[in-house]
Design an enzyme around this catalytic site. Structure first.
Site, short mmCIF file in Angstrom:
data_model
loop_
_atom_site.label_atom_id
_atom_site.label_comp_id
_atom_site.label_asym_id
_atom_site.label_seq_id
_atom_site.Cartn_x
_atom_site.Cartn_y
_atom_site.Cartn_z
CG PHE A 124 -2.48 1.35 1.11
CD1 PHE A 124 -2.96 1.11 -0.15
CD2 PHE A 124 -1.41 2.54 1.72
CE1 PHE A 124 -4.07 2.08 0.13
CE2 PHE A 124 -2.82 3.58 1.38
CZ PHE A 124 -3.47 3.63 0.64
CG ASP A 207 5.19 3.61 2.28
OD1 ASP A 207 5.84 4.51 3.21
OD2 ASP A 207 4.45 3.54 0.96
CE LYS A 236 -1.22 6.12 7.31
NZ LYS A 236 -1.10 4.64 6.60
C1 LIG Z 1 -1.33 5.50 5.07
C2 LIG Z 1 0.29 5.23 3.65
C3 LIG Z 1 0.15 5.80 2.68
C4 LIG Z 1 -0.49 6.82 2.41
O1 LIG Z 1 -0.64 7.41 2.61
P1 LIG Z 1 -1.70 9.39 2.79
O2 LIG Z 1 -1.31 10.12 4.05
O3 LIG Z 1 -3.01 8.60 3.53
O4 LIG Z 1 -1.63 9.48 1.52
C5 LIG Z 1 1.48 5.00 1.29
N1 LIG Z 1 2.36 4.26 1.64
C6 LIG Z 1 2.22 3.75 3.50
C7 LIG Z 1 2.84 2.76 3.61
C8 LIG Z 1 1.05 3.65 4.21
O5 LIG Z 1 0.78 3.77 4.94
#
Ligand SMILES: *Cc1c(COP(=O)(O)O)cnc(C)c1O
Length: 389
Positions: A124, A207, A236
């Protein structure tokens, strides 16, 4: 449910009902709700300078860039406002470097050239178009997506090795997949990707939007694995509850963007950066990553005891205070039953109950949450017709 107030590990809804929060805004409120030092920093900065534009420097942004680089992989930092934007920026950065290297070799661009990005099943990376293409799910009805993403199974180094060649500008991976169901990288996988990237020239992008900033028991999850990426995406928890994303880029990647290549009006906003600095101070001074490691061990141990008592629990996975309980059935009804019992958890990947408590939880909070899960798991088995499970 409408939430109106939060303090520490608790939130209250509009009816005044209290909840123990094991969601933390999906790993945003790592210091709990309304941490007094974050609130004070926001109030102070709000009275000084709310916004100024990236045409100029501002102090909280510069200070935060310096601290993030020092605490992670060095290099330089680009600020944006969310996780998806950080991923977009990292992808653009990798493409820019790939084309720059080609320019440097004096090779003229060919129409058929597509710098590619290796991504993984279960990943994700966000909901904007390129981040969605990297994610590979939630795509229906949004074609066409940007091309150039190649997907192989997570934790399958042989598949990655077979796919990767010099046409790849990057490998994009979460050290622990979050939305994919709390799946940690296996020992050797990230190190293997590092070696493949060193061989082919692709940038290794971690990420850490969900895993970063103490969640897994280290400041950054890559530190568990002893593997250093070229590029790190953060968001986040970074802004202490305010919208803030960042890309940290080291080595050659730090120079891939030149002024004007990329930008964001609000990126590096002084209030968001002041909140981030305060949150980072608390995280480091109170050594909350160590606390997450200790409390995470307790939580995962208790969840494994639950799994032994309730056959509907298939597997317990996690790292630090990022935990998942994979069920044999859809998890949503159990999540709702827990909410009614005063515990917020969430469902991801259909069958996984995900727990992301604030890093400031106590042992009592862990025991309380586990007691609620124990009760709702037991109730779901005695009343299957109620379709709790
Ligand atoms: C939440 C998340 C995203 C996206 O972040 P947003 O602020 O919702 O755009 C991308 N990568 C990972 C691993 C995430 O947990």
């Amino acid at each position: 449910m409408v939430l109106v107030r939060g303090e520490g590990t608790r939130v209250w809804d509009a009816e005044g009902k209290e909840y123990l929060d094991f969601v933390s805004g999906i790993s945003v409120n790592n210091l709990g709700h309304c941490h007094p030092r974050v609130v004070a920093a926001v109030r102070e900065q709000a009275g000084l300078l709310l916004h100024a534009s990236n045409l100029y420097h501002n102090r909280p942004q510069a200070e935060l860039a310096r601290r993030l680089a020092e605490l992670s992989i060095g290099g330089r930092v680009f600020f944006c406002n969310s996780g998806a934007e950080a991923v977009e920026a990292a992808i653009k950065l990798a493409r820019r470097l790939w084309w720059r290297r080609r320019e440097g070799r004096g090779e003229a661009p060919q129409a058929a050239d597509v710098p590619r990005v290796l991504v993984f099943e279960g990943a994700f990376h966000g909901r904007t178009l390129a981040a969605l293409a990297a994610t590979g799910r939630y795509l229906d009805g949004f074609a066409p997506l940007p091309p150039g993403f190649v997907r192989v199974p997570f934790n399958d180094l042989a598949a990655a090795e077979e796919a990767l060649d010099a046409t790849f500008c990057a490998v994009l991976v979460e050290p622990v997949q979050g939305e994919g169901g709390v799946v940690p990288a296996e020992a050797g996988f990230l190190g293997g990707l590092r070696r493949l990237c060193d061989r082919t020239g692709a940038l290794l992008i971690f990420d850490e939007i969900q895993t970063g900033l103490g969640r897994t028991g280290r400041l950054f999850a890559y530190q568990h694995y002893g593997v250093v990426p070229d590029v790190l995406t953060l968001a986040k928890a970074l802004g202490g509850g305010l919208p803030l994303g960042a890309v940290v880029a080291a080595g050659e990647a730090a120079d891939a963007f030149r002024p004007g290549d990329h930008g964001s009006t609000f990126g590096g906003n002084p209030v968001a950066c002041a909140a981030a600095l305060a949150a980072l101070d608390v995280l480091v001074e109170e050594d909350l990553p160590a606390r997450a490691a200790a409390l995470g061990d307790l939580l995962l141990g208790r969840l494994r005891e639950l799994a032994a008592r309730h056959p509907v629990v298939r597997e317990v996975r996690g790292l630090g205070l990022m935990a998942g309980l994979e069920l044999a059935v859809p998890a949503r009804p159990l999540v709702e039953a827990a909410r009614q019992a005063g515990l917020l958890v969430n469902c991801t990947a259909e069958r996984v109950v995900r727990l992301l408590p604030p890093l400031i939880i106590t042992e009592d909070d862990v025991e309380r949450a586990v007691a609620v899960l124990d009760a709702v798991l037991a109730a779901s088995v005695s009343r299957p017709q109620a379709s709790v499970l």
